[in-house]
Scaffold this motif. Structure first.
Motif, PDB file in Angstrom:
ATOM      1  N   ILE A  77       0.835  -1.189   0.000  1.00 39.25           N
ATOM      2  CA  ILE A  77       0.000   0.000   0.000  1.00 39.25           C
ATOM      3  C   ILE A  77       0.881   1.254   0.000  1.00 39.25           C
ATOM      4  O   ILE A  77       1.994   1.246   0.523  1.00 39.25           O
ATOM      5  N   THR A  78       0.367   2.310  -0.609  1.00 44.72           N
ATOM      6  CA  THR A  78       1.044   3.602  -0.561  1.00 44.72           C
ATOM      7  C   THR A  78       0.756   4.261   0.784  1.00 44.72           C
ATOM      8  O   THR A  78      -0.394   4.314   1.226  1.00 44.72           O
ATOM      9  N   VAL A  79       1.800   4.778   1.442  1.00 43.89           N
ATOM     10  CA  VAL A  79       1.650   5.376   2.776  1.00 43.89           C
ATOM     11  C   VAL A  79       2.424   6.701   2.825  1.00 43.89           C
ATOM     12  O   VAL A  79       3.081   7.102   1.864  1.00 43.89           O
ATOM     13  N   ARG A  80       2.355   7.348   3.985  1.00 39.62           N
ATOM     14  CA  ARG A  80       3.135   8.544   4.237  1.00 39.62           C
ATOM     15  C   ARG A  80       3.574   8.547   5.700  1.00 39.62           C
ATOM     16  O   ARG A  80       2.991   7.847   6.534  1.00 39.62           O
ATOM     17  N   THR A  81       4.595   9.346   5.993  1.00 38.18           N
ATOM     18  CA  THR A  81       5.004   9.513   7.390  1.00 38.18           C
ATOM     19  C   THR A  81       4.251  10.702   7.964  1.00 38.18           C
ATOM     20  O   THR A  81       4.071  11.727   7.298  1.00 38.18           O
ATOM     21  N   ARG A  82       3.805  10.563   9.213  1.00 45.30           N
ATOM     22  CA  ARG A  82       2.920  11.579   9.791  1.00 45.30           C
ATOM     23  C   ARG A  82       3.632  12.909  10.022  1.00 45.30           C
ATOM     24  O   ARG A  82       3.085  13.986   9.748  1.00 45.30           O
ATOM     25  N   LYS A  83       4.867  12.907  10.522  1.00 47.76           N
ATOM     26  CA  LYS A  83       5.562  14.149  10.874  1.00 47.76           C
ATOM     27  C   LYS A  83       6.017  14.925   9.646  1.00 47.76           C
ATOM     28  O   LYS A  83       5.865  16.146   9.577  1.00 47.76           O
ATOM     29  N   CYS A 129       5.678   7.066   0.754  1.00 46.35           N
ATOM     30  CA  CYS A 129       6.478   5.842   0.652  1.00 46.35           C
ATOM     31  C   CYS A 129       5.583   4.691   0.183  1.00 46.35           C
ATOM     32  O   CYS A 129       4.373   4.843   0.021  1.00 46.35           O
ATOM     33  N   PHE A 130       6.221   3.548   0.012  1.00 44.84           N
ATOM     34  CA  PHE A 130       5.501   2.353  -0.384  1.00 44.84           C
ATOM     35  C   PHE A 130       5.695   1.303   0.704  1.00 44.84           C
ATOM     36  O   PHE A 130       6.814   0.847   0.940  1.00 44.84           O
ATOM     37  N   TYR A 131       4.594   0.924   1.361  1.00 36.41           N
ATOM     38  CA  TYR A 131       4.694  -0.031   2.475  1.00 36.41           C
ATOM     39  C   TYR A 131       4.453  -1.453   1.968  1.00 36.41           C
ATOM     40  O   TYR A 131       3.595  -1.702   1.131  1.00 36.41           O
ATOM     41  N   ASN A 132       5.236  -2.385   2.563  1.00 38.15           N
ATOM     42  CA  ASN A 132       5.120  -3.805   2.232  1.00 38.15           C
ATOM     43  C   ASN A 132       5.206  -4.620   3.527  1.00 38.15           C
ATOM     44  O   ASN A 132       6.119  -4.416   4.330  1.00 38.15           O
ATOM     45  N   VAL A 141       5.188   7.937  12.836  1.00 34.91           N
ATOM     46  CA  VAL A 141       4.039   7.062  12.551  1.00 34.91           C
ATOM     47  C   VAL A 141       3.839   6.946  11.039  1.00 34.91           C
ATOM     48  O   VAL A 141       3.832   7.951  10.333  1.00 34.91           O
ATOM     49  N   VAL A 142       3.682   5.726  10.597  1.00 36.32           N
ATOM     50  CA  VAL A 142       3.379   5.465   9.185  1.00 36.32           C
ATOM     51  C   VAL A 142       1.871   5.296   9.065  1.00 36.32           C
ATOM     52  O   VAL A 142       1.270   4.490   9.776  1.00 36.32           O
TER      53      VAL A 142
END
Length: 264
Positions: free
Chosen positions: A175-181, A186-189, A212-213
């Motif tokens: 899934i495509t994700v982002r870092t909270r701060k 990014c791309f999570y696996n 946090v991701v």
């Protein structure tokens, strides 16, 4: 002849004296006291024995009564323990359902269903689990599944009454994700138990430990801002362009009870 008369008179006199003495003794208070004591002795022994027998019988009855009462109390205690466990379970269940409702309201989900976890993957619990909702309830492949405010998987197989959920730890979960701060995309696996990785992280990207991701709407049908895990390790291998970023996920299968299915 005269001698015989004297002898008879003497005997009569002696008899009368003895009779008088006997009568005097019989009617004396001392004799009465002694005779009563002598006569009462056996009766007192009998009374004492009877009292002891009665006391022993009473003791046996009381003991039996106490044992029965003790057994009944133990049964009541066990029933109370079971009732207390039931109440504790219901409280935990209600708290969990309340958190799911709060999570729904926080993100403003419009189409959600509460599902009960009914089983886990026979190969590996970290890979996924089964819920008691399916096509009959409108569940579709790709619906996201959350618990305690975290993304824990997506529906990947749907039956009429049950569905299979692929967890965020599964190696096939991507899934495509982002870092909270820092908001880095990014791309999570998924990788393993409570573990995932961020793929294709460039050296210039501002990825930080303990960040946090979370989900993002970029190239994804999943709602934005749902936490998946926390960045625990960042490293760069020699000769590699992308950095290795390890994520500790929030998915914990061993106390999973109810989940929220967010329908697309």
């Amino acid at each position: 002849m005269a001698g015989n008369v004297k002898s008879i008179i003497l005997k009569i006199l002696i008899f009368l004296i003895l009779l008088s003495i006997t009568v005097a003794i019989l009617f004396s208070s001392f004799f009465k006291k002694v005779s009563i004591d002598v006569i009462g002795l056996p009766s007192s022994i009998i009374v004492s024995v009877l009292d002891n027998v009665k006391d022993f019988s009473t003791y046996i009855k009381d003991k039996k009564s106490l044992e029965d009462e003790n057994k009944n109390l133990k049964k009541q205690i066990e029933l109370l323990k079971l009732e207390n466990q039931k109440l504790s379970y219901l409280k935990t269940e209600n708290d969990e359902l309340r958190k799911l409702l709060e999570f729904k309201n926080f993100y403003g989900f419009k189409r959600v269903l509460v599902a009960k976890v009914v089983g886990f993957s026979p190969d590996n619990w970290v890979d996924g689990f089964f819920i008691d909702l399916g096509k009959n309830e409108g569940i579709k492949e790709g619906d996201i599944v959350v618990s305690k405010g975290y993304l824990i998987g997506t529906v990947n197989l749907v039956g009429d009454r049950y569905s299979q959920v692929m967890s965020v730890n599964d190696k096939n979960f991507k899934i495509t994700v982002r870092t909270r701060k820092t908001g880095e995309i990014c791309f999570y696996n998924g990788l393993d138990y409570k573990k995932g990785v961020l793929r294709y992280v460039r050296p210039e990207q501002d990825i930080r430990l303990s960040d946090v991701v979370e989900t993002t709407v970029v190239n994804s049908t999943i709602s934005e801002g749902i936490p998946i895990g926390i960045v625990r390790k960042i490293s760069t291998k020699e000769g590699e362009f992308f950095r290795d970023v390890e994520v500790e996920t929030f998915y914990y299968p061993y106390n999973l009870n109810y989940v929220l299915v967010v329908q697309r």
